[in-house]
Structure formats: structure tokens, C-alpha cells
Design an enzyme around this catalytic site. Structure first.
Site, PDB file in Angstrom:
ATOM      1  N   ASP A   1      -2.325  -4.808   0.434  1.00  0.00           N
ATOM      2  CA  ASP A   1      -1.831  -6.096   0.930  1.00  0.00           C
ATOM      3  C   ASP A   1      -2.570  -6.594   2.164  1.00  0.00           C
ATOM      4  O   ASP A   1      -2.895  -7.789   2.259  1.00  0.00           O
ATOM      5  CB  ASP A   1      -0.324  -6.052   1.173  1.00  0.00           C
ATOM      6  CG  ASP A   1       0.140  -4.859   1.994  1.00  0.00           C
ATOM      7  OD1 ASP A   1      -0.712  -4.075   2.480  1.00  0.00           O
ATOM      8  OD2 ASP A   1       1.362  -4.700   2.161  1.00  0.00           O
TER       9      ASP A   1
ATOM     10  N   GLN B   1       0.815  -1.204   0.000  1.00  0.00           N
ATOM     11  CA  GLN B   1       0.000   0.000   0.000  1.00  0.00           C
ATOM     12  C   GLN B   1       0.857   1.266   0.000  1.00  0.00           C
ATOM     13  O   GLN B   1       2.049   1.229   0.281  1.00  0.00           O
ATOM     14  CB  GLN B   1      -0.911   0.016   1.226  1.00  0.00           C
ATOM     15  CG  GLN B   1      -2.048  -0.995   1.158  1.00  0.00           C
ATOM     16  CD  GLN B   1      -3.039  -0.802   2.284  1.00  0.00           C
ATOM     17  OE1 GLN B   1      -2.986  -1.509   3.272  1.00  0.00           O
ATOM     18  NE2 GLN B   1      -3.949   0.138   2.129  1.00  0.00           N
ATOM     19  N   HIS B   2       0.191   2.369  -0.334  1.00  0.00           N
ATOM     20  CA  HIS B   2       0.664   3.740  -0.124  1.00  0.00           C
ATOM     21  C   HIS B   2       1.697   4.241  -1.119  1.00  0.00           C
ATOM     22  O   HIS B   2       1.904   5.446  -1.214  1.00  0.00           O
ATOM     23  CB  HIS B   2       1.259   3.913   1.284  1.00  0.00           C
ATOM     24  CG  HIS B   2       0.454   3.341   2.393  1.00  0.00           C
ATOM     25  ND1 HIS B   2      -0.879   3.655   2.595  1.00  0.00           N
ATOM     26  CD2 HIS B   2       0.779   2.465   3.381  1.00  0.00           C
ATOM     27  CE1 HIS B   2      -1.322   3.001   3.655  1.00  0.00           C
ATOM     28  NE2 HIS B   2      -0.339   2.276   4.151  1.00  0.00           N
TER      29      HIS B   2
END
Length: 471
Positions: free
Chosen positions: A234, A71-72
Site C-alpha cells: 500500500d 502489507q505483511h
């Protein structure tokens, strides 16, 4: 027999599993490594994805595929679909000051209300603000912002830079797509959709963002006709891979630790302790992260000159409470609680408590107490916790399982080891293909008998309070 593929494009590697859509039986698998570092050229992920697919036997007989990913990460694209600079990953902390600036400007409570999260250096919005401030010439070129799984799904469907030979459909930025779970980790998306004001505050101008798909929506197809599912972050992928439902709490002990639950309603924690993420099923995934988890055991095992099995044996030779020895395991600072400059410390050391066995147990107890604090924070947001699914490499250690049943006050189940994120992506691909959530049956390898010892957490709380008082 219809086959589906699930991908876990993680920080360290790309893993592909191919499963029977009806039963979930594993047919074959493949993997490829990712480069190290906290910033990575996304082309490396694309090369690894293709290599892992080849390693898994290809997609010729596969009907659907879905990609779950770290992520991110910030993937900034120009108008020609080109990656402007290497992607900043979740674990790149150069945007910590940018996070503080955004909170100062908007307010933590307002961020929590609008997006379900309070910015920290991990989140995409803070990386965009860093880009605006540190590399304004790059920020000015940004036409679209994608997350790692968004960009990979886009490339898999045949889109890409205008000059790429493997992108026959070209740079159609409006074709970018994501899902709720990954969008919820940006700090510019909330239950009502994208918050353009927060995006512009971070980047300095508006940009194309991936359309947000529902749990069963297809992003499109590959150029060979394989259905591409919406994808997931995830943690949401792992929750789906475990088939977690409301009442389940997943405690994952990897390099870092996570505690996340499936909730029916969005969570808005103005303290920032609990991130109010979305999940991959249409529900919500309140999550707490700790920086220090399995590496606490790594450090202690090295200190004692044993491997993880040896550490576990030593720990089980000590009594609950480790003779009064308490380890606050903030080896690399800590995220929960937010103590970025903290260090680890031992408390209660006496001639009687200073044994190898007690130190081994104190390491396991300290690790688990930190995660138990995370569970308390999640429950404080009104989340129901009826059972814990204990996963991660450390969950395979008998000492960790035994002591977890003494630290947590919720029944514990240990699922069989697996690629939970890739499995969740495969389950999502089957869901998108058939329109029905798969009912694949997973196995549990352990169910440790509850053996509550509240004195363990009480001693840990006293040590944490004393350490905080000393600064």
C-alpha cells in the site's frame, strides 16, 4: 481510449478506480467493505474485490488491472491451494514475542543487512514463527505463503482452491506472484531476493513463495484476457499514485502516521527505526511508522467538545509553542520511538498555558513533531529530502497545514485528496500495459508558506527526554 483499473485492498475496504490509461482521468469508481478484526478469512477480500469491481461498472472495457494491498498479512496455503487459517493482518500483535525470538536468534544487524528490516510484530516472518509455535499442526500443512495482494491477483487470474467453482485453473501454487515492494515487508526478502534460511527459521520448513516481478512485468491475465500487473504494497502504491521521485518525502497522517521517501539505494538500519522497503518502480522506499497520528486529534477534539474544524480553529488562535504546553502523543504506546507500553502526557502546564487553545495547538504540534522525528530518522540514512507531500485526512485541516510549515524544515505541498493507493495501482497497470511510466499530472491544493519555529521541536525534544528519564 484504453482504460486501466487500480485496486486498493486495504484493512478496512476494497476500492477500485478506473482511469484513462493515457491521461489518468477518472472514469468511474467502486468500493466494498472488509470485515473488522486483525485476522480475516481472505475469502472476504475476494468477495469484496468482486463486489467493488461490479460497483465500478465491471472490467468489460478495461485493458489492464493491478492490485495494491495492505502489507505483511500472512496468507498460508496448503498443497491444494486452500487457506489454512484466517490471515493474520499487519496490525495483529500476537507475534511480538516471535519477533523478539527471531532477533535474538539472528541479530538485528544481520536482519537489517540481509532483508533491510528488523522484525516487528507487523512483518510476515514473525507471524509464521507464531504459527509454528502456537499452531504447529497448521504450520506443518503450509505449502505456500502469500501476501494479501499476491493471493488476490492469483484468484483474479483464475487460480484457487481445488474445489472452488470460481477457480477454473485450480491450485497452481507456482503461479503465485508478487512485487518487490510487498516482498520487502516479509523479513525474508532482501536486495538479493528471498532468504530461504530466514523463511525456514520462521516457519520451520521451506515453502513455495510468490515469484517477484519487476515494475513493468505482468503477472498474467484474467480468464477474460485483462492484463494483471505486478501489484504493490500500500505505501509503495501511494508513492506511485503521487508520482513521488527521489527527493520527495511523503508524510501521511491517517489513523497511524507514516513518513517514507524514494531512494536510489537500499537502506539498512540496524536500529529498526527505518524499514528499508522497496518501492514499486525499481527504487527503494525507506519508511518510518508511528502509531499515533490522526487519532491524537480525535482524542483532543473529543476532550474539548469540538469537531476537527473546531479543533483547528482553536489551535490557530494559540501562538507557536502553545505557551509552553507540550503533548507527547503516545496514546496507544508508540512504534517510533519503540515505546509499546508508553502513555500520552502533557508537559509545561501552568495557569497561563492551560487553555483550550493551547491544548488544541499542543495536540497538532505533538502529532507533527513525532512525524518530524521520523523524517530526521530517514534523512539520517542518507536520504535526500527536498519537499514534503503531506497527505491523509488530517492534511485537509488548515491548522495542520499551517503548523506543519512551522515544524518541518522542508517545503510542503498538499496534493488534492484522492485514493492514492488505488491510483498508484492504476498507474502501474498502465505502465505494464504500455511499457512506459505514465506522466499523469496531479494537482496540489495548498503550498503553505514556510514559517520555521524551531522552538516547537526543541520543547518537544526536552519533554520526550524528561519522560524517558522518568521511565
Amino acid at each position: 481510449m484504453a482504460l486501466v483499473a487500480g485496486v486498493d485492498s486495504s484493512t478496512q475496504s476494497c476500492k477500485v478506480v478506473i482511469r484513462d490509461a493515457a491521461t489518468g482521468a477518472l472514469v468511474r469508481a467502486g468500493r466494498a467493505a472488509h470485515p473488522d478484526g486483525t485476522e480475516v478469512d481472505p475469502v472476504a477480500w475476494w468477495d469484496a474485490l468482486r463486489a467493488a469491481i461490479v460497483d465500478a461498472g465491471g472490467l468489460d472495457d478495461v485493458a489492464a488491472i493491478s492490485i495494491a494491498g495492505q502489507q505483511h498479512g500472512m496468507v498460508a496455503l496448503d498443497a491444494g491451494g486452500r487457506v489454512i487459517r484466517p490471515a493474520l493482518l499487519w496490525n495483529d500483535t500476537r507475534s511480538a514475542d516471535a519477533a523478539r525470538d527471531l532477533i535474538d536468534e539472528v541479530g538485528a544487524a544481520a536482519y537489517a543487512e540481509r532483508t533491510g528490516v528488523v522484525p516487528v510484530a507487523s512483518f510476515t516472518a514473525t507471524k509464521l514463527r507464531w504459527l509454528r509455535d502456537a499452531e504447529p499442526e497448521h504450520a506443518a500443512r503450509v505449502a505456500a505463503v502469500a501476501l494479501p495482494h499476491d493471493w488476490l491477483s492469483w484468484r483474479l487470474r483464475g487460480y484457487g482452491p481445488a474445489d472452488a467453482a470460481d477457480a477454473p485453473l485450480g491450485p497452481v501454487l507456482d503461479a503465485l506472484a508478487t512485487d518487490r515492494s510487498d516482498a520487502s515487508g516479509t523479513a525474508y526478502w532482501g536486495a538479493g531476493g528471498y532468504d530461504r534460511g530466514l523463511l525456514e527459521r520462521a516457519l520451520g520448513h521451506d515453502a513455495i513463495l510468490p515469484r517477484v516481478l519487476g515494475p513493468t512485468d505482468a503477472a498474467g491475465t484474467t480468464t477474460t484476457g485483462v492484463l494483471v500487473g505486478p501489484g504493490a504494497g500500500d505505501n509503495a502504491g501511494a508513492a506511485l499514485g503521487l508520482d513521488a521521485r527521489p527527493g520527495d518525502v511523503v508524510v501521511s497522517i491517517g489513523t497511524s502516521g507514516t513518513v517514507f521517501a524514494v531512494a536510489d539505494a537500499p537502506i539498512r538500519d540496524a536500529s529498526g527505526t527505518v524499514a528499508g522497503f522497496a518501492d514499486a518502480t525499481g527504487s527503494w522506499l525507506p519508511l518510518v511508522a508511528t502509531l499515533n497520528a490522526a487519532r491524537v486529534l480525535d482524542a483532543t477534539a473529543t476532550l474539548l467538545g469540538v469537531d476537527h474544524d473546531g479543533l483547528g480553529r482553536l489551535a490557530l488562535e494559540a501562538d507557536p509553542g502553545a505557551g509552553g504546553l507540550v503533548l507527547l502523543p503516545y496514546f496507544e504506546g508508540e512504534r517510533t520511538p519503540n515505546l509499546p507500553d508508553a502513555t500520552a502526557s502533557l508537559h509545561g502546564m501552568t495557569l497561563a498555558s492551560a487553555t483550550r487553545e493551547n491544548l488544541a495547538r499542543a495536540a497538532v504540534e505533538g502529532l507533527l513533531c513525532g512525524l518530524a522525528d521520523g523524517l530526521d530518522a530517514v534523512r539520517a540514512q542518507g536520504v535526500d529530502a527536498r519537499r514534503i507531500l503531506l497527505i491523509g485526512g488530517a492534511a485537509q485541516n488548515p491548522a495542520v497545514r499551517t503548523i506543519a510549515a512551522q515544524v518541518f524544515d522542508v517545503p510542503i505541498l498538499v496534493p488534492e485528496a484522492g485514493e492514492y493507493v488505488a491510483d498508484g495501482a492504476a498507474r502501474q497497470a498502465a505502465w505494464a500495459l504500455t511499457g512506459e511510466r505514465p506522466t499523469w499530472v496531479g494537482a496540489f491544493v495548498a503550498e503553505p508558506e514556510p514559517d520555521p519555529h524551531p522552538e516547537i521541536r526543541a520543547a518537544y525534544a526536552r519533554a520526550a527526554t524528561a519522560a524517558a528519564a522518568r521511565g
